[in-house]
Design a protein around this motif. Structure first.
Motif, PDB file in Angstrom:
ATOM      1  N   ALA A  11      28.250  25.877 -66.435  1.00 28.32           N
ATOM      2  CA  ALA A  11      29.001  25.325 -67.566  1.00 28.32           C
ATOM      3  C   ALA A  11      28.075  24.896 -68.690  1.00 28.32           C
ATOM      4  O   ALA A  11      28.284  23.877 -69.334  1.00 28.32           O
ATOM      5  CB  ALA A  11      29.851  24.140 -67.103  1.00 28.32           C
ATOM      6  N   GLY A  15      28.305  29.634 -70.846  1.00 22.78           N
ATOM      7  CA  GLY A  15      29.570  29.651 -70.119  1.00 22.78           C
ATOM      8  C   GLY A  15      30.717  29.109 -70.941  1.00 22.78           C
ATOM      9  O   GLY A  15      31.825  29.662 -70.930  1.00 22.78           O
ATOM     10  N   LEU A  16      30.477  28.034 -71.682  1.00 20.00           N
ATOM     11  CA  LEU A  16      31.542  27.441 -72.495  1.00 20.00           C
ATOM     12  C   LEU A  16      31.937  28.351 -73.660  1.00 20.00           C
ATOM     13  O   LEU A  16      33.109  28.470 -73.993  1.00 20.00           O
ATOM     14  CB  LEU A  16      31.097  26.077 -73.010  1.00 20.00           C
ATOM     15  CG  LEU A  16      30.859  25.011 -71.941  1.00 20.00           C
ATOM     16  CD1 LEU A  16      30.455  23.699 -72.580  1.00 20.00           C
ATOM     17  CD2 LEU A  16      32.098  24.814 -71.071  1.00 20.00           C
ATOM     18  N   CYS A  19      34.221  31.039 -72.463  1.00 19.42           N
ATOM     19  CA  CYS A  19      35.620  30.584 -72.340  1.00 19.42           C
ATOM     20  C   CYS A  19      36.374  30.781 -73.645  1.00 19.42           C
ATOM     21  O   CYS A  19      37.495  31.299 -73.663  1.00 19.42           O
ATOM     22  CB  CYS A  19      35.660  29.100 -71.972  1.00 19.42           C
ATOM     23  SG  CYS A  19      35.330  28.749 -70.262  1.00 19.42           S
ATOM     24  N   ILE A  33      35.844  27.618 -64.034  1.00 21.22           N
ATOM     25  CA  ILE A  33      34.415  27.351 -64.188  1.00 21.22           C
ATOM     26  C   ILE A  33      33.928  26.574 -62.973  1.00 21.22           C
ATOM     27  O   ILE A  33      34.539  25.585 -62.566  1.00 21.22           O
ATOM     28  CB  ILE A  33      34.126  26.533 -65.466  1.00 21.22           C
ATOM     29  CG1 ILE A  33      34.509  27.323 -66.709  1.00 21.22           C
ATOM     30  CG2 ILE A  33      32.656  26.158 -65.534  1.00 21.22           C
ATOM     31  CD1 ILE A  33      34.226  26.572 -68.007  1.00 21.22           C
ATOM     32  N   MET A  35      30.677  24.501 -61.402  1.00 23.15           N
ATOM     33  CA  MET A  35      29.405  23.873 -61.728  1.00 23.15           C
ATOM     34  C   MET A  35      28.957  22.962 -60.597  1.00 23.15           C
ATOM     35  O   MET A  35      29.769  22.455 -59.821  1.00 23.15           O
ATOM     36  CB  MET A  35      29.497  23.108 -63.048  1.00 23.15           C
ATOM     37  CG  MET A  35      30.490  21.961 -63.085  1.00 23.15           C
ATOM     38  SD  MET A  35      30.501  21.122 -64.711  1.00 23.15           S
ATOM     39  CE  MET A  35      28.835  20.429 -64.769  1.00 23.15           C
ATOM     40  N   PRO A  41      30.173  19.048 -68.663  1.00 25.67           N
ATOM     41  CA  PRO A  41      29.078  19.947 -69.058  1.00 25.67           C
ATOM     42  C   PRO A  41      28.229  19.375 -70.193  1.00 25.67           C
ATOM     43  O   PRO A  41      28.750  18.802 -71.145  1.00 25.67           O
ATOM     44  CB  PRO A  41      29.816  21.207 -69.510  1.00 25.67           C
ATOM     45  CG  PRO A  41      31.123  21.164 -68.793  1.00 25.67           C
ATOM     46  CD  PRO A  41      31.485  19.717 -68.723  1.00 25.67           C
ATOM     47  N   PHE A  68      39.042  21.601 -72.002  1.00 24.91           N
ATOM     48  CA  PHE A  68      39.462  22.413 -70.869  1.00 24.91           C
ATOM     49  C   PHE A  68      40.991  22.425 -70.740  1.00 24.91           C
ATOM     50  O   PHE A  68      41.580  23.448 -70.374  1.00 24.91           O
ATOM     51  CB  PHE A  68      38.800  21.901 -69.591  1.00 24.91           C
ATOM     52  CG  PHE A  68      37.299  21.903 -69.673  1.00 24.91           C
ATOM     53  CD1 PHE A  68      36.590  23.080 -69.522  1.00 24.91           C
ATOM     54  CD2 PHE A  68      36.591  20.735 -69.924  1.00 24.91           C
ATOM     55  CE1 PHE A  68      35.207  23.100 -69.615  1.00 24.91           C
ATOM     56  CE2 PHE A  68      35.215  20.738 -70.022  1.00 24.91           C
ATOM     57  CZ  PHE A  68      34.519  21.919 -69.868  1.00 24.91           C
ATOM     58  N   LEU A  75      38.107  23.389 -64.218  1.00 25.85           N
ATOM     59  CA  LEU A  75      36.705  23.037 -64.027  1.00 25.85           C
ATOM     60  C   LEU A  75      36.522  22.460 -62.629  1.00 25.85           C
ATOM     61  O   LEU A  75      37.063  21.400 -62.307  1.00 25.85           O
ATOM     62  CB  LEU A  75      36.272  22.017 -65.085  1.00 25.85           C
ATOM     63  CG  LEU A  75      34.816  21.555 -65.058  1.00 25.85           C
ATOM     64  CD1 LEU A  75      33.866  22.716 -65.331  1.00 25.85           C
ATOM     65  CD2 LEU A  75      34.596  20.440 -66.083  1.00 25.85           C
ATOM     66  N   HIS A  77      33.880  21.138 -59.693  1.00 26.48           N
ATOM     67  CA  HIS A  77      32.528  20.666 -59.400  1.00 26.48           C
ATOM     68  C   HIS A  77      32.212  21.008 -57.950  1.00 26.48           C
ATOM     69  O   HIS A  77      32.133  20.141 -57.081  1.00 26.48           O
ATOM     70  CB  HIS A  77      32.442  19.166 -59.653  1.00 26.48           C
ATOM     71  CG  HIS A  77      32.766  18.777 -61.060  1.00 26.48           C
ATOM     72  ND1 HIS A  77      31.828  18.748 -62.068  1.00 26.48           N
ATOM     73  CD2 HIS A  77      33.948  18.418 -61.637  1.00 26.48           C
ATOM     74  CE1 HIS A  77      32.405  18.376 -63.195  1.00 26.48           C
ATOM     75  NE2 HIS A  77      33.689  18.167 -62.963  1.00 26.48           N
TER      76      HIS A  77
END
Length: 469
Positions: A11, A15-16, A19, A33, A35, A41, A68, A75, A77
């Motif tokens: 992220a 990566g962002l 998106c 995503i 991470m 991020p 997001f 997202l 984690h």
């Protein structure tokens, strides 16, 4: 098993940006995503701003939860344990699995490990993650001196912080210039500007030991002793390791994705698997001037690569022309940019005023602009970057560029003429409105060809604004 049309591992900036590029074409396809860290991020480039207390909130997130939510991005984690391209499946460390249609690997990089022998547990840190920034702050709060290994942009920003905190600061750097002489910022600046920058730091109290590397780092009761390969010892409170990075390519390699220094990609950021892409510090992408592929671990490059990857993942067919090396940073109130190739070419246009700490060097090859470096230069890096990417022939205005401090109007005029000639030659009168529009542009940055990646200029403007604020 979770199914997601698009999966992005990592992220960071690449990566962002991917998106956003995906959502431009596909409003509803599921994006996930993955991470490793539990934070929102953030960019490694923001860590020194965290250290300096120049961020409005903890962690300096690049994007907040609303981002997001707005893009309907999930997202997670949850780190990735393995990847199987044959069945398009990712296994997470939690044991969960995700099936994807398109995958982007944007796993970034980690600090390069020291090759020196470590004796005991010497106080050392790097500057790549939030916990690194926290440890560096702790060292600076309790130690009276420090050694920085490396002399790139991050290392020098750390040196500035240490000097302002009244720490005795020593910078040790192995890097050599293209001519083989020891030099700070050896890949970013020419010899003259590197010497100027070093002089500014030395005037503030920094000590530089160049052309050597460490052979040993030993823990002492109150700090650390390092030994260089010329047999000299330096004692300090701690060591900041900031001499390069290592791309996080292990996941890709284990899955059979072609790698060299990083993950090898083409101009569309696609790997040897047609549905797998890579972007950012982990990607070994085509280079604009040098030919072949190479690493270009900068935030600007990651954003550009992420935009290209996301566009192609969502069917927008975009081909990047190749990475141009781009570095922007500030120190002690001064601003520096480095663009393109700075150590080659057949001509160099230098304008400077040492007393005013102003310097600019334009590097030409066959009359075309291929690189530029500047210190406190009013020329906008975004404009110069577009001129380099365009391969602009500036031979007709060489004398003017060598005399003027503000070259925006001159370069904009040359670019405008080149665009008008190109459009009229290829399409005739139907581009009259385009030419009129370009002629009326007041800002050099506004005068760019329709169809060129608007995102590139926008991204560069945003990054420049952030770095120089």
């Amino acid at each position: 098993m979770l199914k997601s049309k698009y999966v992005i591992i990592g992220a960071g900036p690449g990566g962002l940006q991917a998106c956003e590029a995906i959502r431009r074409a596909d409003k509803y396809g599921r994006i996930t995503i993955l991470m490793r860290e539990q934070h929102l991020p953030y960019s490694p480039m923001s860590l020194m701003y965290i250290v300096k207390g120049k961020t409005a909130e903890p962690g300096a997130p690049m994007r907040h939860k609303i981002f997001f939510d707005r893009l309907s991005v999930e997202l997670l984690h949850d780190p990735v344990a393995s990847l199987d391209p044959a069945v398009r499946t990712i296994v997470l460390e939690s044991g969960a699995s995700i099936e994807y249609e398109k995958l982007l690997i944007a796993t970034g990089a980690r600090p390069a490990a020291t090759r020196a022998k470590l004796t005991g547990e010497p106080p050392m840190c790097s500057m790549r993650a939030i916990h690194d920034a926290s440890l560096f702050q702790q060292f600076c709060a309790v130690k009276r001196s420090g050694i920085i290994v490396g002399a790139g942009a991050t290392a020098l920003q750390a040196a500035e912080f240490m000097i302002r905190k009244k720490l005795e600061t020593t910078v040790i750097q192995r890097g050599l210039s293209a001519g083989g002489a020891p030099q700070i910022l050896s890949r970013q600046l020419d010899k003259t500007l590197a010497h100027w920058v070093q002089g500014i730091y030395e005037a503030q109290g920094a000590r530089f030991i160049l052309g050597v590397s460490l052979t040993e780092v030993e823990q002492l009761p109150e700090g650390v002793r390092v030994r260089t390969d010329d047999g000299k010892d330096v004692v300090a409170g701690f060591v900041l390791q900031s001499s390069g990075i290592t791309p996080n390519k292990e996941l890709a390699e284990a899955a059979g994705i072609a790698c060299n220094q990083g993950i090898i990609v083409d101009h569309e950021m696609r790997t040897n698997f047609p549905d797998i892409y890579a972007a950012g510090d982990v990607a070994e992408a085509p280079l604009f001037h040098e030919g072949g592929n190479g690493l270009n671990p900068t935030q600007q490059s990651a954003v550009f690569q992420g935009d290209v990857a996301g566009s192609n993942m969502s069917g927008q067919k975009k081909s990047g022309p190749g990475d141009i090396r781009t570095n922007l940073f500030s120190f002690f109130g001064h601003r520096v940019y480095s663009l393109g190739v700075v150590d080659k070419g057949d001509d160099q246009l230098v304008a400077c005023d040492r007393g005013a700490h102003w310097y600019r060097s334009l590097v030409l090859d066959n009359g075309k602009l291929i690189g530029a470096v500047g210190l406190n230069d009013p020329a906008h890096p975004g404009l110069l970057l577009q001129c380099i990417r365009q391969g602009l022939d500036i031979s007709s205005v060489k004398k003017t560029l060598g005399r003027t401090k503000d070259l925006g109007e001159v370069l904009s005029g040359v670019r405008l003429s080149a665009v008008v000639r190109s459009r009229q030659t290829s399409s005739g009168p139907r581009n009259a409105s385009l030419n009129s529009h370009l002629a009326n542009c007041k800002s050099p940055l506004a005068a760019h060809e329709p169809g060129s990646p608007r995102g590139l200029l926008g991204m560069v403007r945003d990054v420049v604004k952030g770095f120089f604020s």
